[in-house]
Design a protein around this motif. Sequence first.
Motif, PDB file in Angstrom:
ATOM      1  N   CYS A 195       0.840  -1.210   0.000  1.00 55.74           N
ATOM      2  CA  CYS A 195       0.000   0.000   0.000  1.00 55.74           C
ATOM      3  C   CYS A 195       0.872   1.256   0.000  1.00 55.74           C
ATOM      4  N   ASP A 196       1.901   1.256   0.822  1.00 59.08           N
ATOM      5  CA  ASP A 196       2.804   2.416   0.888  1.00 59.08           C
ATOM      6  C   ASP A 196       3.512   2.641  -0.443  1.00 59.08           C
ATOM      7  N   ASP A 197       3.973   1.557  -1.060  1.00 55.95           N
ATOM      8  CA  ASP A 197       4.659   1.677  -2.348  1.00 55.95           C
ATOM      9  C   ASP A 197       3.733   2.234  -3.426  1.00 55.95           C
ATOM     10  N   GLU A 198       2.520   1.698  -3.498  1.00 56.85           N
ATOM     11  CA  GLU A 198       1.563   2.163  -4.501  1.00 56.85           C
ATOM     12  C   GLU A 198       1.176   3.618  -4.240  1.00 56.85           C
ATOM     13  N   PHE A 199       1.019   3.972  -2.959  1.00 61.64           N
ATOM     14  CA  PHE A 199       0.701   5.355  -2.633  1.00 61.64           C
ATOM     15  C   PHE A 199       1.830   6.286  -3.056  1.00 61.64           C
ATOM     16  N   ASP A 200       3.069   5.879  -2.842  1.00 64.87           N
ATOM     17  CA  ASP A 200       4.207   6.718  -3.235  1.00 64.87           C
ATOM     18  C   ASP A 200       4.193   7.000  -4.739  1.00 64.87           C
ATOM     19  N   ILE A 201       3.869   5.988  -5.531  1.00 67.12           N
ATOM     20  CA  ILE A 201       3.797   6.160  -6.982  1.00 67.12           C
ATOM     21  C   ILE A 201       2.687   7.149  -7.348  1.00 67.12           C
ATOM     22  N   ILE A 202       1.510   6.946  -6.753  1.00 71.28           N
ATOM     23  CA  ILE A 202       0.381   7.845  -7.016  1.00 71.28           C
ATOM     24  C   ILE A 202       0.686   9.252  -6.530  1.00 71.28           C
ATOM     25  N   ASN A 203       1.285   9.353  -5.356  1.00 75.01           N
ATOM     26  CA  ASN A 203       1.581  10.659  -4.765  1.00 75.01           C
ATOM     27  C   ASN A 203       2.558  11.463  -5.624  1.00 75.01           C
ATOM     28  N   GLN A 204       3.535  10.802  -6.213  1.00 75.99           N
ATOM     29  CA  GLN A 204       4.473  11.505  -7.091  1.00 75.99           C
ATOM     30  C   GLN A 204       3.741  12.127  -8.281  1.00 75.99           C
ATOM     31  N   GLN A 205       2.851  11.363  -8.892  1.00 80.38           N
ATOM     32  CA  GLN A 205       2.087  11.871 -10.033  1.00 80.38           C
ATOM     33  C   GLN A 205       1.122  12.974  -9.592  1.00 80.38           C
ATOM     34  N   PHE A 206       0.503  12.771  -8.457  1.00 82.31           N
ATOM     35  CA  PHE A 206      -0.438  13.767  -7.931  1.00 82.31           C
ATOM     36  C   PHE A 206       0.283  15.079  -7.641  1.00 82.31           C
ATOM     37  N   THR A 207       1.454  14.992  -7.026  1.00 80.74           N
ATOM     38  CA  THR A 207       2.236  16.188  -6.704  1.00 80.74           C
ATOM     39  C   THR A 207       2.609  16.953  -7.975  1.00 80.74           C
ATOM     40  N   LYS A 208       3.012  16.231  -9.004  1.00 81.75           N
ATOM     41  CA  LYS A 208       3.341  16.868 -10.282  1.00 81.75           C
ATOM     42  C   LYS A 208       2.113  17.552 -10.877  1.00 81.75           C
ATOM     43  N   ALA A 209       0.955  16.895 -10.801  1.00 81.50           N
ATOM     44  CA  ALA A 209      -0.281  17.479 -11.333  1.00 81.50           C
ATOM     45  C   ALA A 209      -0.658  18.740 -10.564  1.00 81.50           C
ATOM     46  N   VAL A 210      -0.525  18.714  -9.243  1.00 83.72           N
ATOM     47  CA  VAL A 210      -0.835  19.889  -8.424  1.00 83.72           C
ATOM     48  C   VAL A 210       0.090  21.044  -8.804  1.00 83.72           C
ATOM     49  N   GLU A 211       1.365  20.756  -8.961  1.00 83.19           N
ATOM     50  CA  GLU A 211       2.321  21.803  -9.341  1.00 83.19           C
ATOM     51  C   GLU A 211       1.985  22.395 -10.706  1.00 83.19           C
ATOM     52  N   ARG A 212       1.649  21.537 -11.691  1.00 81.55           N
ATOM     53  CA  ARG A 212       1.292  22.024 -13.027  1.00 81.55           C
ATOM     54  C   ARG A 212       0.056  22.920 -12.970  1.00 81.55           C
ATOM     55  N   LEU A 213      -0.970  22.460 -12.244  1.00 83.93           N
ATOM     56  CA  LEU A 213      -2.212  23.234 -12.153  1.00 83.93           C
ATOM     57  C   LEU A 213      -1.998  24.557 -11.430  1.00 83.93           C
ATOM     58  N   ARG A 214      -1.211  24.541 -10.381  1.00 83.56           N
ATOM     59  CA  ARG A 214      -0.931  25.794  -9.666  1.00 83.56           C
ATOM     60  C   ARG A 214      -0.148  26.765 -10.563  1.00 83.56           C
ATOM     61  N   ASP A 215       0.776  26.222 -11.331  1.00 87.23           N
ATOM     62  CA  ASP A 215       1.565  27.054 -12.242  1.00 87.23           C
ATOM     63  C   ASP A 215       0.667  27.691 -13.303  1.00 87.23           C
ATOM     64  N   VAL A 216      -0.230  26.914 -13.894  1.00 87.30           N
ATOM     65  CA  VAL A 216      -1.171  27.451 -14.883  1.00 87.30           C
ATOM     66  C   VAL A 216      -2.059  28.507 -14.242  1.00 87.30           C
ATOM     67  N   GLY A 217      -2.504  28.240 -13.029  1.00 88.00           N
ATOM     68  CA  GLY A 217      -3.341  29.208 -12.319  1.00 88.00           C
ATOM     69  C   GLY A 217      -2.623  30.521 -12.062  1.00 88.00           C
ATOM     70  N   ARG A 218      -1.365  30.426 -11.677  1.00 89.00           N
ATOM     71  CA  ARG A 218      -0.575  31.654 -11.451  1.00 89.00           C
ATOM     72  C   ARG A 218      -0.380  32.438 -12.756  1.00 89.00           C
ATOM     73  N   ARG A 219      -0.075  31.717 -13.830  1.00 93.40           N
ATOM     74  CA  ARG A 219       0.145  32.386 -15.126  1.00 93.40           C
ATOM     75  C   ARG A 219      -1.150  33.020 -15.623  1.00 93.40           C
ATOM     76  N   THR A 220      -2.264  32.323 -15.434  1.00 97.73           N
ATOM     77  CA  THR A 220      -3.551  32.844 -15.864  1.00 97.73           C
ATOM     78  C   THR A 220      -3.903  34.107 -15.063  1.00 97.73           C
ATOM     79  N   LYS A 221      -3.671  34.028 -13.767  1.00 99.08           N
ATOM     80  CA  LYS A 221      -3.962  35.174 -12.899  1.00 99.08           C
ATOM     81  C   LYS A 221      -3.068  36.357 -13.246  1.00 99.08           C
ATOM     82  N   ALA A 222      -1.820  36.114 -13.543  1.00 96.39           N
ATOM     83  CA  ALA A 222      -0.878  37.184 -13.895  1.00 96.39           C
ATOM     84  C   ALA A 222      -1.228  37.814 -15.243  1.00 96.39           C
ATOM     85  N   GLY A 223      -1.802  37.021 -16.145  1.00 96.61           N
ATOM     86  CA  GLY A 223      -2.160  37.534 -17.468  1.00 96.61           C
ATOM     87  C   GLY A 223      -3.479  38.273 -17.489  1.00 96.61           C
ATOM     88  N   SER A 224      -4.209  38.240 -16.387  1.00 98.45           N
ATOM     89  CA  SER A 224      -5.522  38.908 -16.355  1.00 98.45           C
ATOM     90  C   SER A 224      -5.424  40.395 -16.280  1.00 98.45           C
TER      91      SER A 224
END
Length: 160
Positions: A131-160
């Motif tokens: 369970c821990d191993d599978e969670f680590d794999i999912i968590n890595q992908q989730f963390t990357k997705a959160v970072e990408r979405l936050r980055d897009v949100g910041r760029r969108t907000k800055a461009g407004s």
Amino acid sequence: MSPSQARNAIKRSLKALVDPPPSRQEKETIWHYFGHACAYCGYQMTRHGRQAHLDHLIAESAGGSNRLCNLVLTCGRCNGDMKRELDWQEYLAVCCGDDKALFSQRLKRIYDWVEQNEGSPLLSPELSALCDDEFDIINQQFTKAVERLRDVGRRTKAGS
């Protein structure tokens, strides 16, 4: 839901696949055995409201499972406010104070429950590690997705 709450939900969901929570019938069995009373302080409860909890004798964080032999009926005050990180036997002694007979009676009731519902109260180390191993794999992908979405949100907000 925040990303940290989502991570916790994902981790709990993965664990539930190999260690499911008690069924409705199992919960009824727990209620009946403990006579609708907190295993620690004896407080009588009803099924209405949110006063009752199922407490793990060995905490999930310490490898405890959702098997019946590891679950007891407790009141919200004991499980949520008072017991905290204390070992259940240590907390039971605190609850009973100087009344050694009461402590022995409640301790025996819990031990009898554990014995009647034989099995290991622990999740196997192999399943826990998987369970821990599978969670680590999912968590890595989730963390990357959160970072990408936050980055897009910041760029969108800055461009407004």
